[in-house]
Enzyme design. Sequence first.
Site, PDB file in Angstrom:
ATOM      1  N   GLU B 195       0.589   0.107   3.058  1.00 36.98           N
ATOM      2  CA  GLU B 195       0.131  -0.444   4.335  1.00 36.98           C
ATOM      3  C   GLU B 195       1.308  -0.864   5.202  1.00 36.98           C
ATOM      4  O   GLU B 195       1.136  -1.532   6.226  1.00 36.98           O
ATOM      5  CB  GLU B 195      -0.800  -1.641   4.089  1.00 36.98           C
ATOM      6  CG  GLU B 195      -2.214  -1.248   3.677  1.00 36.98           C
ATOM      7  CD  GLU B 195      -2.283  -0.528   2.350  1.00 36.98           C
ATOM      8  OE1 GLU B 195      -1.585  -0.933   1.411  1.00 36.98           O
ATOM      9  OE2 GLU B 195      -3.021   0.469   2.253  1.00 36.98           O
ATOM     10  N   ASN B 279      -1.857   5.685  -1.064  1.00 36.54           N
ATOM     11  CA  ASN B 279      -2.300   6.306   0.178  1.00 36.54           C
ATOM     12  C   ASN B 279      -1.145   6.688   1.103  1.00 36.54           C
ATOM     13  O   ASN B 279      -0.079   6.100   1.066  1.00 36.54           O
ATOM     14  CB  ASN B 279      -3.228   5.344   0.932  1.00 36.54           C
ATOM     15  CG  ASN B 279      -2.512   4.063   1.353  1.00 36.54           C
ATOM     16  OD1 ASN B 279      -2.241   3.213   0.537  1.00 36.54           O
ATOM     17  ND2 ASN B 279      -2.185   3.938   2.633  1.00 36.54           N
ATOM     18  N   ASP B 321      -8.164   6.022   2.777  1.00 36.61           N
ATOM     19  CA  ASP B 321      -7.364   5.115   1.943  1.00 36.61           C
ATOM     20  C   ASP B 321      -7.737   5.216   0.470  1.00 36.61           C
ATOM     21  O   ASP B 321      -7.902   4.204  -0.213  1.00 36.61           O
ATOM     22  CB  ASP B 321      -7.490   3.660   2.437  1.00 36.61           C
ATOM     23  CG  ASP B 321      -6.558   2.713   1.688  1.00 36.61           C
ATOM     24  OD1 ASP B 321      -5.467   3.158   1.263  1.00 36.61           O
ATOM     25  OD2 ASP B 321      -6.926   1.540   1.512  1.00 36.61           O
TER      26      ASP B 321
END
Lengths: 154, 595
Positions: B195, B279, B321
């Site tokens: 992220e 991801n 994700d």
Amino acid sequence: MKSGHKLAAALPILALLATTSYVRSETPAEAPLPAIQPPSHIAAGHSTPPAGVLTNPYKGDADTAAAGAEAFASMNCDGCHGGGATGFAAPSLADGRWRYGDSEEEIFQSIYYGRPKGMPAFGGVMGADGTWILVTYLKSLPVPDNKTQSWETP
Amino acid sequence: MVRVRLTYRLAVPVLLSFSWILLVGGGAAKAAEDGQWTMPGKDYASTRYSGLDEINAKNAKGLHPVWTFSTGVLGGHQGQPLVVKNTMYVVTPYPNVLYAFDLSKEGYPLRWKYRPVVSPNAIGIACCGLINRGASYADGKIIFNLLDGHTVAVDAETGREVWMTKIADMSEGETTPMAPLVTKDRVIVGASGGEFGIYGWLKGLDLQTGKIVWTGRNLGPDAEVLAKPGVFNSHYDSDDTELASKSWPQDVWKEGGGPVWGWVSYDPDLDLLFYGAGNPGPYNTEQRPGDNKWTNSVLARRPSDGSLVWAYQFTPHDSWDYDAASVLIVVDQTIGGKARKVLVTFNKNGFQYTLDRATGEVLSAKPYVHVNWAKSVDLKTGRPAVDPAKETGASKGMVKNVCPSLEGGVSPVAPAAYSPRTGFFYTSINNLCMDFGATPVARIAGTPYIGAGTPYFLGPDSKNLGGFIAWDATTGKRVWESPEPFLAWSGALVTGGDVAFYGTLDGYFKSVDAKTGEVLSKFKVGSGVVGNPITYRGPDGKQYVAIYAGIGGDPDLFSGDVVSGDQTDVRPPSDFMKDIGRHTSQGGMVWIFGL
């Protein structure tokens, strides 16, 4: 050093220290003021240290707050503080409660310089003006009515 | 009371009734049960199976707490303790205290504790709460990661630091909550930051010195991925060269994610490490056209030099994700009448995959929860049959009703277990779906790089948000389910006594009959469980079970008001799990149960 003189007046023990080279009273004029006023802190001896005063040029301006809402997303603030600033990996900024003080200058300081518990310093990428725009947005968020109780008793 | 010093047990009746079961793979797993727990998943195969059988389905009703200890830490107590000889080792979440408890003395007093200096900057860079997934024991050292990008080795006897190595860069968004695995003379570590737009990697450190021996990127040019001609082979690609850079726009892989935050397994016979990469970033697919290899993939590497031997991508060009961080369990199973050396994994994307662990060929892929983003996985091409209506991107606005949610059919935080006695896998599951609204996002190093809003809601499978299941990977079917009202975030343990163990988000620790799912015992442990149970034989010869309580990690992010330790952080209840805050609050505890 201005602050040294004021403290010395307030407390005899510091008056003693002020006579030594430990307090650099020989270089009064050039010493920069230490950061900014922390209004929510308790001042020892009721003696608030002199410091720079910051003022939000956009204080209370609705258009600026709307621009700040966009900046809150574009600067990735929502990635930690959540959409609408209601809290995620980092604390809620929409609950009317502030870890480092609720004054506009303290919120400015949190964003511009960062804070030690993981808040990055954004002043370098946003500048002072961008930071004030964000402050204006955060201060525009309505504080919930019921601030202390999580569940109503049926 | 019968206490048997078990050899690894494959009782004759079990072989008769489950004739398709062969041995659990991995030489270590075949060793005699020594009653210890020395690595995160119990053995290199990551089975989380212990042959201890003093606690069984008949007497588990009598399980009760025999000891507790407050860690003094409020973060997410993921991971599991270690038990080596007569000492239990507990690593807390940030600030990563290491406790060593003397199990041979009344009250289990501390032999020592190790308190590293961990930069508080990690608090703001860890995407998903303050967490640690545990330690490994090897060569007299306890080895674990500090959240701020360091790996440490601590003398297991004295508590003195042997070495500390900086492995990750927080200014680029890297933090390090994963549990290292040690194989021979290599310490295998990775970094979180999917992220934060990191350039994801796995590293091999020297066990004696901590020196970084190799770094294998999960994406980018072959030279950095350590994909060498004649060594690397992708089962589903005719041309093996530059797969992990050509499947990206130029240079986008440099901030493309591919973190390593899950579990590492090892097969000593093949001398291969197996781990999943997370991801791609950002969540907005339109900023990264292409398959984005090897994000959301399993990678197999040689521990000595990191060479990539094979890789397989579960979810190409990820729209949702779907990290591939779940544990990859090393087992041997009979599939289509043939004995196969396989990996079994419960992917975030809702499919349970069985892969040939020598080649990366997919042997089966069956949904274990409700899945609607893909209809199936084509075993010839290895690619999922994606429903185009579920593909996301900034230009598509809010895409409705995608199952499972990005938290996963099971969270990779919660590793599954495998019993060679029943032949079943055991795992927590979540019945959770999401809407997915992607937005354009710019990367500012050291800040989140996400680009999506994803509201969650209860899936269609049942009225329960979570559960704990037994699963037959040879048929792709659930054997039983123990339903849970809230999401399930605990790892699994299964034993030679045919008892499975797990904890719940509302703070229960449960034992269930491994054959039927009947709940045998439950006890409220004070805070939601996001850790993984272990079992061991104590110095008194008795079998014990240990578990952490201490809600945190993602559940803190989406649970609303479960935080009490920060008066400046007051949140409304979670919209899809409104009542969770009535049942739990933060607080780290170590619990030990016995008969």
